[in-house]
Design an enzyme around this catalytic site. Structure first.
Site, mmCIF file in Angstrom:
data_model
loop_
_atom_site.group_PDB
_atom_site.id
_atom_site.type_symbol
_atom_site.label_atom_id
_atom_site.label_comp_id
_atom_site.label_asym_id
_atom_site.label_seq_id
_atom_site.Cartn_x
_atom_site.Cartn_y
_atom_site.Cartn_z
ATOM 1 N N GLU A 265 -18.386 7.265 40.262
ATOM 2 C CA GLU A 265 -19.620 6.893 39.541
ATOM 3 C C GLU A 265 -19.827 7.857 38.380
ATOM 4 O O GLU A 265 -20.016 9.061 38.598
ATOM 5 C CB GLU A 265 -20.805 6.941 40.518
ATOM 6 C CG GLU A 265 -22.145 6.645 39.857
ATOM 7 C CD GLU A 265 -23.315 6.854 40.830
ATOM 8 O OE1 GLU A 265 -23.137 6.703 42.059
ATOM 9 O OE2 GLU A 265 -24.419 7.178 40.342
ATOM 10 N N ARG B 292 -26.052 10.594 32.127
ATOM 11 C CA ARG B 292 -26.959 11.718 31.884
ATOM 12 C C ARG B 292 -26.457 12.588 30.756
ATOM 13 O O ARG B 292 -26.921 13.711 30.571
ATOM 14 C CB ARG B 292 -27.099 12.566 33.150
ATOM 15 C CG ARG B 292 -27.716 11.792 34.285
ATOM 16 C CD ARG B 292 -28.003 12.649 35.471
ATOM 17 N NE ARG B 292 -27.937 11.866 36.660
ATOM 18 C CZ ARG B 292 -27.734 12.349 37.872
ATOM 19 N NH1 ARG B 292 -27.550 13.635 38.058
ATOM 20 N NH2 ARG B 292 -27.690 11.545 38.900
ATOM 21 N N LYS C 203 -28.902 2.023 47.435
ATOM 22 C CA LYS C 203 -28.737 3.477 47.490
ATOM 23 C C LYS C 203 -29.994 4.052 48.159
ATOM 24 O O LYS C 203 -31.107 3.585 47.872
ATOM 25 C CB LYS C 203 -28.598 3.974 46.048
ATOM 26 C CG LYS C 203 -28.709 5.465 45.846
ATOM 27 C CD LYS C 203 -28.433 5.798 44.374
ATOM 28 C CE LYS C 203 -28.765 7.238 44.074
ATOM 29 N NZ LYS C 203 -28.268 7.702 42.778
#
Ligand code: 3PG
Length: 210
Positions: A37, A41, A125
Site C-alpha cells: 500500500e 502522504r 480497515k
C-alpha cells in the site's frame, strides 16, 4: 482472489522518491510480502505507485490514505489495484465501485461497519486498531457482523501481529512497522526484508495455508 487474500500482511510504503519506493517494494517482495500500500502522504505518492507498478514484477499495489473521489480517479489512472481510506466516505466508496476497484475504508464503530455493509462492502480497515480496542474489539464486531472481514491497521507490530491474525475475521493486517524510516534513510533495505520475513514467519504459525 483479492489482493488482501494473497498475503495476510500489507506493508505501507511512504516515500518522496520513486526510486527509493522501488527499492522498498523489492525488499518487501524479497521478504515474501507482495501486497503493498503506497500511502498518499507525500507529493510523490502516485509517482511512487506508478514506478512500483512499472518496475516491480509480481506485486499488487494499492493506494492508501485516499480521502476524496477525485483522488480515487487519479489513483486508478496511475495504476492502483485497490484503495484504502482512513475513514468511510460514501463518495469515495461509490467512485471505487464505479471503477470496479476494491476499496477498504476505515471503520472504528459498529455504525460504520453497518454503513459499510449497506454500501455492499465485504472488507473494511479497522483503524486505528490498537487505540480502538485491538483484538477484543474485533471479536465483538465479528460476533454481530458475521460475514465482514477486517484489516486492522494502526499500532500493529511484530509483537502483536499474532494476536490480530488469531481473530478469524481478520483477513490481513496493515502497518508501517515493516518500513521504518531510519532504515530507509540509511539505505538499509536488507533490514526491511528481514522485518518482512519475520512477519511472514509469524503469520505462518497462525495461518499455515496463507
Ligand atoms: C495507516 O495509514 O494505516 C496508519 O498510519 C498505519 O499505522 P501504523 O503506522 O501504526 O502502522
Amino acid at each position: 482472489m483479492t489482493a488482501l487474500e494473497q498475503t495476510p500482511i500489507v506493508p505501507l510504503i511512504q516515500s518522496e522518491d520513486p526510486e527509493i519506493a522501488i527499492q522498498i517494494a523489492e525488499a518487501l517482495k524479497a521478504g515474501g510480502l507482495t501486497t503493498l500500500e503506497v500511502v498518499w502522504r507525500t507529493e510523490a505518492a502516485m509517482d511512487c505507485l506508478e514506478a512500483i507498478r512499472r518496475d516491480v514484477v509480481g506485486v499488487s499495489v494499492g493506494a492508501g490514505t485516499v480521502l476524496t473521489p477525485s483522488q480515487v480517479k487519479e489513483a486508478h489512472a496511475r495504476g492502483a489495484e485497490f484503495i484504502v481510506s482512513p475513514g468511510l466516505h460514501t463518495g469515495v466508496v461509490e467512485e471505487c465501485q464505479k471503477l470496479r476497484l476494491d476499496i477498504y475504508p476505515g471503520i472504528a464503530t459498529p455504525s460504520e461497519v453497518q454503513l459499510a455493509t449497506n454500501l455492499g462492502l465485504k472488507t473494511v480497515k479497522f483503524f486505528p486498531a490498537a487505540l480502538n480496542g485491538g483484538p477484543p474489539m474485533l471479536k465483538a464486531l465479528a460476533s454481530v457482523f458475521r460475514t465482514m472481514k477486517f484489516m486492522p491497521t494502526g499500532g500493529v507490530s511484530a509483537a502483536n501481529l499474532a494476536s490480530y491474525l488469531e481473530v478469524p475475521s481478520v483477513i490481513a493486517c496493515g502497518g508501517s512497522w515493516l518500513t521504518p524510516n531510519n532504515e530507509i534513510d540509511a539505505g538499509n533495505f536488507d533490514a526491511i526484508t528481514k522485518l518482512a520475513q519475520e512477519a511472514v514467519s509469524i503469520a505462518g504459525t497462525i495461518r499455515p495455508g496463507n
